[in-house]
Design a protein around this motif. Sequence first.
Motif, PDB file in Angstrom:
ATOM      1  N   UNK A 171      35.319  20.610 -61.002  1.00  0.00           N
ATOM      2  CA  UNK A 171      35.555  21.328 -62.261  1.00  0.00           C
ATOM      3  C   UNK A 171      36.198  22.684 -61.988  1.00  0.00           C
ATOM      4  N   UNK A 172      37.409  22.847 -62.476  1.00  0.00           N
ATOM      5  CA  UNK A 172      38.103  24.114 -62.264  1.00  0.00           C
ATOM      6  C   UNK A 172      38.879  24.497 -63.517  1.00  0.00           C
ATOM      7  N   UNK A 173      38.708  25.742 -63.940  1.00  0.00           N
ATOM      8  CA  UNK A 173      39.466  26.212 -65.116  1.00  0.00           C
ATOM      9  C   UNK A 173      40.929  26.414 -64.771  1.00  0.00           C
ATOM     10  N   UNK A 174      41.246  26.374 -63.491  1.00  0.00           N
ATOM     11  CA  UNK A 174      42.618  26.610 -63.059  1.00  0.00           C
ATOM     12  C   UNK A 174      43.047  25.541 -62.054  1.00  0.00           C
ATOM     13  N   UNK A 175      44.221  24.988 -62.280  1.00  0.00           N
ATOM     14  CA  UNK A 175      44.884  24.140 -61.282  1.00  0.00           C
ATOM     15  C   UNK A 175      46.328  24.624 -61.181  1.00  0.00           C
ATOM     16  N   UNK A 176      46.614  25.315 -60.107  1.00  0.00           N
ATOM     17  CA  UNK A 176      47.952  25.898 -59.942  1.00  0.00           C
ATOM     18  C   UNK A 176      48.808  24.911 -59.159  1.00  0.00           C
ATOM     19  N   UNK A 177      49.323  23.902 -59.875  1.00  0.00           N
ATOM     20  CA  UNK A 177      49.918  22.743 -59.203  1.00  0.00           C
ATOM     21  C   UNK A 177      51.339  22.983 -58.703  1.00  0.00           C
ATOM     22  N   UNK A 178      52.092  23.834 -59.387  1.00  0.00           N
ATOM     23  CA  UNK A 178      53.508  23.935 -59.032  1.00  0.00           C
ATOM     24  C   UNK A 178      54.235  22.679 -59.449  1.00  0.00           C
ATOM     25  N   UNK A 205      33.797  28.294 -58.893  1.00  0.00           N
ATOM     26  CA  UNK A 205      33.326  29.576 -59.405  1.00  0.00           C
ATOM     27  C   UNK A 205      32.344  29.353 -60.569  1.00  0.00           C
ATOM     28  N   UNK A 206      31.970  30.431 -61.246  1.00  0.00           N
ATOM     29  CA  UNK A 206      30.980  30.288 -62.323  1.00  0.00           C
ATOM     30  C   UNK A 206      31.611  29.851 -63.640  1.00  0.00           C
ATOM     31  N   UNK A 207      32.932  29.724 -63.690  1.00  0.00           N
ATOM     32  CA  UNK A 207      33.582  29.385 -64.970  1.00  0.00           C
ATOM     33  C   UNK A 207      33.011  28.115 -65.608  1.00  0.00           C
ATOM     34  N   UNK A 208      32.648  27.094 -64.822  1.00  0.00           N
ATOM     35  CA  UNK A 208      32.049  25.900 -65.432  1.00  0.00           C
ATOM     36  C   UNK A 208      30.513  25.862 -65.408  1.00  0.00           C
ATOM     37  N   UNK A 209      29.854  26.992 -65.298  1.00  0.00           N
ATOM     38  CA  UNK A 209      28.393  26.988 -65.207  1.00  0.00           C
ATOM     39  C   UNK A 209      27.726  26.342 -66.421  1.00  0.00           C
ATOM     40  N   UNK A 244      24.660  19.294 -59.103  1.00  0.00           N
ATOM     41  CA  UNK A 244      25.631  20.388 -59.056  1.00  0.00           C
ATOM     42  C   UNK A 244      25.620  21.149 -57.739  1.00  0.00           C
ATOM     43  N   UNK A 245      26.788  21.660 -57.400  1.00  0.00           N
ATOM     44  CA  UNK A 245      26.921  22.633 -56.313  1.00  0.00           C
ATOM     45  C   UNK A 245      27.939  23.684 -56.775  1.00  0.00           C
ATOM     46  N   UNK A 246      27.780  24.885 -56.275  1.00  0.00           N
ATOM     47  CA  UNK A 246      28.555  26.016 -56.791  1.00  0.00           C
ATOM     48  C   UNK A 246      29.282  26.750 -55.665  1.00  0.00           C
ATOM     49  N   UNK A 247      30.564  26.998 -55.856  1.00  0.00           N
ATOM     50  CA  UNK A 247      31.359  27.780 -54.911  1.00  0.00           C
ATOM     51  C   UNK A 247      31.574  29.181 -55.456  1.00  0.00           C
ATOM     52  N   UNK A 248      31.172  30.162 -54.689  1.00  0.00           N
ATOM     53  CA  UNK A 248      31.441  31.553 -55.058  1.00  0.00           C
ATOM     54  C   UNK A 248      32.744  32.000 -54.387  1.00  0.00           C
ATOM     55  N   UNK A 249      33.588  32.718 -55.135  1.00  0.00           N
ATOM     56  CA  UNK A 249      34.888  33.143 -54.601  1.00  0.00           C
ATOM     57  C   UNK A 249      35.058  34.649 -54.515  1.00  0.00           C
ATOM     58  N   UNK A 302      25.907  34.634 -65.042  1.00  0.00           N
ATOM     59  CA  UNK A 302      26.305  33.241 -64.819  1.00  0.00           C
ATOM     60  C   UNK A 302      26.147  32.818 -63.356  1.00  0.00           C
ATOM     61  N   UNK A 303      26.376  33.747 -62.437  1.00  0.00           N
ATOM     62  CA  UNK A 303      26.247  33.375 -61.019  1.00  0.00           C
ATOM     63  C   UNK A 303      24.792  33.003 -60.696  1.00  0.00           C
ATOM     64  N   UNK A 304      23.840  33.735 -61.278  1.00  0.00           N
ATOM     65  CA  UNK A 304      22.436  33.433 -61.024  1.00  0.00           C
ATOM     66  C   UNK A 304      22.077  32.065 -61.618  1.00  0.00           C
ATOM     67  N   UNK A 305      22.591  31.815 -62.805  1.00  0.00           N
ATOM     68  CA  UNK A 305      22.360  30.509 -63.433  1.00  0.00           C
ATOM     69  C   UNK A 305      22.945  29.387 -62.571  1.00  0.00           C
ATOM     70  N   UNK A 306      24.136  29.633 -62.028  1.00  0.00           N
ATOM     71  CA  UNK A 306      24.779  28.625 -61.181  1.00  0.00           C
ATOM     72  C   UNK A 306      23.969  28.367 -59.909  1.00  0.00           C
TER      73      UNK A 306
END
Length: 857
Positions: free
Chosen positions: A85-92, A348-352, A381-386, A451-455
């Motif tokens: 789950x990502x709010x961004x996909x910078x595909x080009x 990131x926390x965007x999809x928390x 769930x697993x969460x990546x912090x950036x 949100x990070x704590x929730x994640x």
Amino acid sequence: IDTMIPLQSREIWKKHGVKKFEDADEFQSKFIQHVETTLARSLYNCDDLAAYQATSQSVRDNLVIDWNKSQQRQTARDSKRVYYLSLEFLMGRALDNALINSQDGTEEPGVQKRERIKGAIDQLGFKLEDVLEQEPDAALGNGGLGRLAACFIDSMATGDYPAWGYGLRYQYGIFAQKIIEGYQVETPDYWLNFTNPWEIERSEIQVPINFYGYVDRSGSESGDSTLSASKWIGGERVIAVPYDMPIPGFKTENVNNLRMWSARPTTEFDFAKFNSGDYKNSVEQQQRAESITAVLYPNDNFQEGKELRLKQQYFWCAASLHDIVRRFKKSKHSWEEFPNQVAIQLNDTHPTLAIVELQRILVDLEHLDWHKAWDIVTKTFAYTNHTVMQEALEKWPVGLFGHLLPRHLEIIYDINWFFLKFVESKFPRDVDLLSKVSIIEEASQERQIRMAFLAIVGSHKVNGVAELHSELIKTTIFQDFVKIYGPSKFTNVTNGITPRRWLKQANPKLAKLIGDTINDPQDDFLLNMSKLTELAKYAEDADFQTKWNDVKQFNKLRLADLIEKLYEGEDVINRDHIRNTLFDIQVKRIHEYKRQQMNIFGCIYRYLSIKKLLSEGVPINEVEKKYPRRVSIFGGKSAPGYYMAKLIIKLINSVSDVVNHDEEINNILKVVFIPDYNVSKAETIIPASDLSEHISTAGTEASGTSNMKFVMNGGLIIGTVDGANVEITREVGEDNIFLFGNLAENVDELRYQHQYHPKPLPEELEQVLQVVESGTFDGDFKPLVDSIRHHGDYYLVSDDFKSYVQTQSLVDDVYHKNKKEWLKKSILSVANVGFFSSDRCIQEYADEIWNVEPLNN
Ligand code: 73E
């Protein structure tokens, strides 16, 4: 597999079944068919754009056939799936990537599939290069985070993982940047202007999404919201429609899916609104539905707490989870099996909110017991912090949140309640700890949801993106959670990049030289990057060095062409001297923490030093010995509301104006700002670098990924001991990277010194700032200078400037006095860059976090 086609009809189906084009001839037939029917054009009005569309449609047909097979196979095997789950996909761009990935290993050596299609297009009267240029970038991301997601889905497809990406189909991607009188001006990126051949609209799937409304607890006796009787009555409803993008793997028939949601108004009649006399308002809200997926928020490493952003997040999480749950239910497993069938990675926390939404589905709709449901959720769930940057950490005011998502707010309170009870049982009477780790922050003026704590609480693993960063989050922003859960919940997965795009596609000449040298004509090294170590034995081979250098020159000329085009014919880069001009590049989002200001101050310092020698009567050829030819190239976007970053862009352009038109310095220094840096420009810029700059204040850049791209293309790095620079040093060796500056462990102390015991600035910087203050460069740069002089120099430019300048002259020495040494460093770096393939990352995620296996064909 369930099917709607009766058995006896399937024979007809099979008889007419679609077939992939295999060779140039079949491709041409498809191409012409698409021009004539799909595009309704003809031989007589087929331009480059039509050729691009027809080529893409033809290639897409092949992908869709494999896509269908892959999806059927994944369903039939009933294997665990990964959802990214990502709010961004910078595909080009997609076309060249699809051509490269269509290579399947069956080709005769030297005639890769892409080459055959290139030939076929040639015969049709077009040039592949021009056709590829027709494609707009899919720029649905801000920077590193979005591009990482794009590299990851490439690697997941290549590694045969059953994996889907979920995102939003923004109608406007990141704005296009124009530079007007040195200032950044944003213009909308309406990338869907011409139909997008890479997306497949699935209008047969329509997911209703609710907002606002209230919670009906009439079914519950006690009023305890954790009882399953709570019901959310939504007030506003929109429809989510998916658009699918096929994601081909390299040298595999596996094609994965990137599903992007688009918002549409409902067509249903809203009785509640109608009865309450709210008809007009209800129509207006309907019209606003599309605005949810209209535009990407253009902030990198910064949270803007707007309601529309929260709406985007919920819209996307709810639609994706609905889809995931629907697919899971078709497989007829029991709910306990959910975490064995589904892994969801939060970019990131965007999809928390997905965590909360799954809990809501399980408790409110599926009537599972709260704790049973929560066990399923946390295993899924697993969460990546950036980032550790405070201004980027997401927090939502409780008022705003509860208005939009009343039931979700209740669930968050309940999650927090059970969590704090657990903490209290482990650390009795530590009231301080409770308030420090509470998901609800009480200290601020208004309560905020962290949100990070929730994640963290809702996930079974939390990872950082480079070793230094993963250690840092354990000792700073998340230290209390390490105490609570133990260190094993926290792990590191160092970022990576896909060598298909960032080596083969961006730098075909280098890829060819590598393949020829290590005797790998089928490009297996793009899958197994440890093969690159075979290059090491040629590091000092004079013949090989020459070839290596020739490739670099070719790429530098290619970039010179691009710059000339962007500068509308102005001859900025002197081609006669290109071989002994060092290309020094910093391209990334403009941010104070990334310190483009330090780079441009360095350019000014160099310029002043040159001028000083000239004024003392030193002849230019002598000056050139001390300050050999260099072009400093910048590129990157500022967030539209980020005043300081915009000022940095203006300063770069003003310096460029002065330096580039100063005839006295005889072109030995040039400063260039490339407007509208994006993925496709990166593919031209990165392979042309001799040196690239990754000079963030230590401890601020979580990883960085362009550093890896530059090294993969034979560029050397000047950088701080930050993010992935640390592991790049470990891999390529400290002789092959130019490190400088203070360490992360000293940053707090240095900041304290600036606050309470300010010292005079180092003379090099003082000189530069005085010239900036004198008005030599057009613009008012007082805020920039003051941030260093009077506001505590938060990013420690004054602490690192001297060692930065000194390291730059070390760079000059090696590049200009010992070219063989330079080439050796460059070759050895590429030989050892294999670790940074995103294939390695995905394998680590799969093994350590997702517990999924590749599906073999
Ligand atoms: O260091 C980069 C990292 O390489 C980091 O700044 C970036 O993520 C890259 C990939 O891991 C990042 N972007 C954001 N946070 N970290 C971010 C935050 C909010 C909105 C948009 C992007």
